[in-house]
Design a protein around this motif. Structure first.
Motif, short mmCIF file in Angstrom:
data_model
loop_
_atom_site.label_atom_id
_atom_site.label_comp_id
_atom_site.label_asym_id
_atom_site.label_seq_id
_atom_site.Cartn_x
_atom_site.Cartn_y
_atom_site.Cartn_z
N LEU A 71 -0.34 -12.87 20.36
CA LEU A 71 -0.12 -13.29 18.96
C LEU A 71 1.20 -12.78 18.40
O LEU A 71 1.32 -12.55 17.19
N GLN A 72 2.20 -12.61 19.25
CA GLN A 72 3.51 -12.23 18.76
C GLN A 72 4.18 -13.41 18.04
O GLN A 72 3.96 -14.56 18.40
N PRO A 73 5.01 -13.15 17.03
CA PRO A 73 5.69 -14.23 16.31
C PRO A 73 6.77 -14.86 17.19
O PRO A 73 7.11 -14.33 18.25
N PRO A 74 7.36 -15.98 16.74
CA PRO A 74 8.43 -16.63 17.51
C PRO A 74 9.60 -15.70 17.73
O PRO A 74 9.96 -14.89 16.88
N ASP B 34 -3.43 -16.02 21.93
CA ASP B 34 -4.31 -14.86 21.95
C ASP B 34 -4.37 -14.17 23.31
O ASP B 34 -4.86 -13.04 23.41
N LEU B 35 -3.88 -14.83 24.37
CA LEU B 35 -3.83 -14.21 25.70
C LEU B 35 -2.43 -13.81 26.10
O LEU B 35 -2.21 -13.43 27.25
N GLY B 36 -1.48 -13.91 25.17
CA GLY B 36 -0.11 -13.53 25.46
C GLY B 36 0.69 -14.57 26.21
O GLY B 36 1.74 -14.25 26.78
N ASN C 162 -6.67 -21.93 19.61
CA ASN C 162 -5.91 -21.10 18.67
C ASN C 162 -6.25 -21.38 17.21
O ASN C 162 -5.58 -20.84 16.32
N ARG C 163 -7.27 -22.18 16.94
CA ARG C 163 -7.57 -22.53 15.55
C ARG C 163 -8.04 -21.33 14.73
O ARG C 163 -7.91 -21.32 13.51
N LEU C 164 -8.59 -20.31 15.41
CA LEU C 164 -9.05 -19.14 14.67
C LEU C 164 -7.90 -18.24 14.22
O LEU C 164 -8.10 -17.37 13.38
N TYR C 165 -6.70 -18.47 14.78
CA TYR C 165 -5.57 -17.60 14.47
C TYR C 165 -4.51 -18.35 13.65
O TYR C 165 -3.33 -18.00 13.71
N LEU C 166 -4.95 -19.36 12.91
CA LEU C 166 -4.01 -20.16 12.12
C LEU C 166 -3.26 -19.31 11.09
O LEU C 166 -2.05 -19.47 10.90
N GLY C 167 -3.95 -18.40 10.44
CA GLY C 167 -3.30 -17.56 9.43
C GLY C 167 -2.37 -16.51 10.01
O GLY C 167 -1.43 -16.08 9.34
N ILE D 88 -0.70 -23.54 16.62
CA ILE D 88 -1.35 -24.83 16.35
C ILE D 88 -0.32 -25.88 15.94
O ILE D 88 -0.35 -27.02 16.40
N PHE D 89 0.61 -25.50 15.06
CA PHE D 89 1.59 -26.47 14.58
C PHE D 89 2.54 -26.92 15.68
O PHE D 89 3.02 -28.06 15.64
N GLY D 90 2.83 -26.07 16.65
CA GLY D 90 3.72 -26.46 17.75
C GLY D 90 3.18 -27.65 18.52
O GLY D 90 3.80 -28.73 18.55
N PRO D 91 2.03 -27.52 19.18
CA PRO D 91 1.47 -28.68 19.89
C PRO D 91 1.07 -29.81 18.95
O PRO D 91 1.13 -30.99 19.32
N GLY D 92 0.67 -29.47 17.70
CA GLY D 92 0.30 -30.52 16.76
C GLY D 92 1.47 -31.41 16.39
O GLY D 92 1.33 -32.64 16.29
N ILE D 93 2.65 -30.82 16.20
CA ILE D 93 3.83 -31.61 15.86
C ILE D 93 4.23 -32.49 17.04
O ILE D 93 4.58 -33.67 16.86
N PHE D 94 4.18 -31.95 18.24
CA PHE D 94 4.51 -32.76 19.42
C PHE D 94 3.51 -33.90 19.58
O PHE D 94 3.89 -35.02 19.95
#
Length: 293
Positions: free
Chosen positions: A64-67, A77-79, A249-254, A260-266
């Motif tokens: 869960l590291q940021p970009p 969540d698994l790195g 990854n839906r549980l870690y949206l916040g 989620i937004f990465g694959p969702g945008i693609f």
């Protein structure tokens, strides 16, 4: 004084071709935009090993590291590298979408031509197609995957079967209208074989609408694949797919929204590109649009 004739000047041969290309782009921008986006996504999927890291490499210490410069979309969540999994996930979505569209187009074309030309076969086949269309596509796909198991091949078949009735009805309607025309009746009265009549006089009329419908089927197949993967009925979890990435990854949206937004945008861009290409092909092959131009 000697007469010197004027030497004719010839424009380069590339100028007419360039003007024709510019005219095509100006009149049909949707084909260029949609097709260009799909080509870019295909090239990205093919070159995935060159532009992204191994999507299966896990590092729990970096979960869960940021970009960052190392992982553009952060880590899940698994790195695992979310950008790498998104790029490799394009392979699954495009493969399923293109093969499902090709299978639905081939099967729908064959069944629609036979059903539209043969009145006896028509009634039986179309009632079966009506029964398939009454079942939601994603529910029928879930049922087929549940009965046979989860794999990419089974997933393609499970998506192709629900998409085939719409293609069949489209081709059948075209065949019903074309077979009553004078040139088809003249060919039949002249003793032409059924295979020759279908190949030379009926099939060419169905190609353009079939290409438009195939683009729409491709977009629908990509969405269905993502939905099945999100529900756990798609590809296995160890294979990166946009649908199972969003689900896991839906549980870690916040905490890590780009997971989620990465694959969702693609996913959204791929479906948009297929729909734009379908709309552009419809305008390209529509004779009323050609007359206005």
């Amino acid at each position: 004084m000697a007469f010197v004739p004027d030497t004719p000047t010839f424009a380069p041969a590339s100028l007419p071709r360039r003007s024709n290309l510019l005219r095509f782009v100006r009149r049909h921008p949707l084909v260029l935009v949609g097709g260009g986006m799909l080509v870019f996504l295909m090239l990205m999927a093919i070159a995935a090993p060159l532009i992204a890291a191994d999507p299966s490499t896990m590092d729990p210490l970096k979960r869960l590291q940021p970009p960052s410069a190392e992982a553009w979309f952060g880590r899940d969540d698994l790195g695992r590298d979310v950008f790498a999994r998104t790029v490799f996930g394009a392979r699954i979505s495009l493969l399923v979408g293109l093969l499902s569209a090709a299978g639905a187009a081939a099967g729908g074309l064959f069944i629609g031509v036979v059903a539209g030309y043969n009145r006896t076969f028509d009634s039986l086949v179309m009632r079966f197609m009506d029964a398939l269309m009454s079942i939601p596509a994603i529910l029928l796909a879930i049922a087929l995957v549940s009965l046979t198991g989860s794999s990419i091949g089974i997933l393609i078949v499970a998506i192709t079967v629900p998409q085939m009735p719409s293609v069949t009805r489209l081709v059948r309607s075209i065949v019903l209208s074309v077979r009553e025309r004078a040139y088809v009746e003249a060919a039949v009265c002249g003793g032409a074989r059924t295979r020759k009549v279908l190949w030379r006089h009926i099939l060419p009329s169905a190609i353009a609408p079939l290409m438009v419908q195939s683009a729409n089927v491709c977009a629908s197949a990509i969405l269905i694949e993502a939905g099945l993967s999100f529900l756990g009925a798609g590809v296995p979890p160890e294979i990166p797919s946009w649908g199972n990435m969003i689900a896991s990854n839906r549980l870690y949206l916040g905490i890590a929204p780009l997971t989620i937004f990465g694959p969702g945008i693609f996913l959204a861009c791929t479906v948009l590109a297929a729909n734009l290409l379908g709309d552009g092909l419809r305008d390209l092959f529509d004779p009323r649009t050609k007359r206005r131009q």
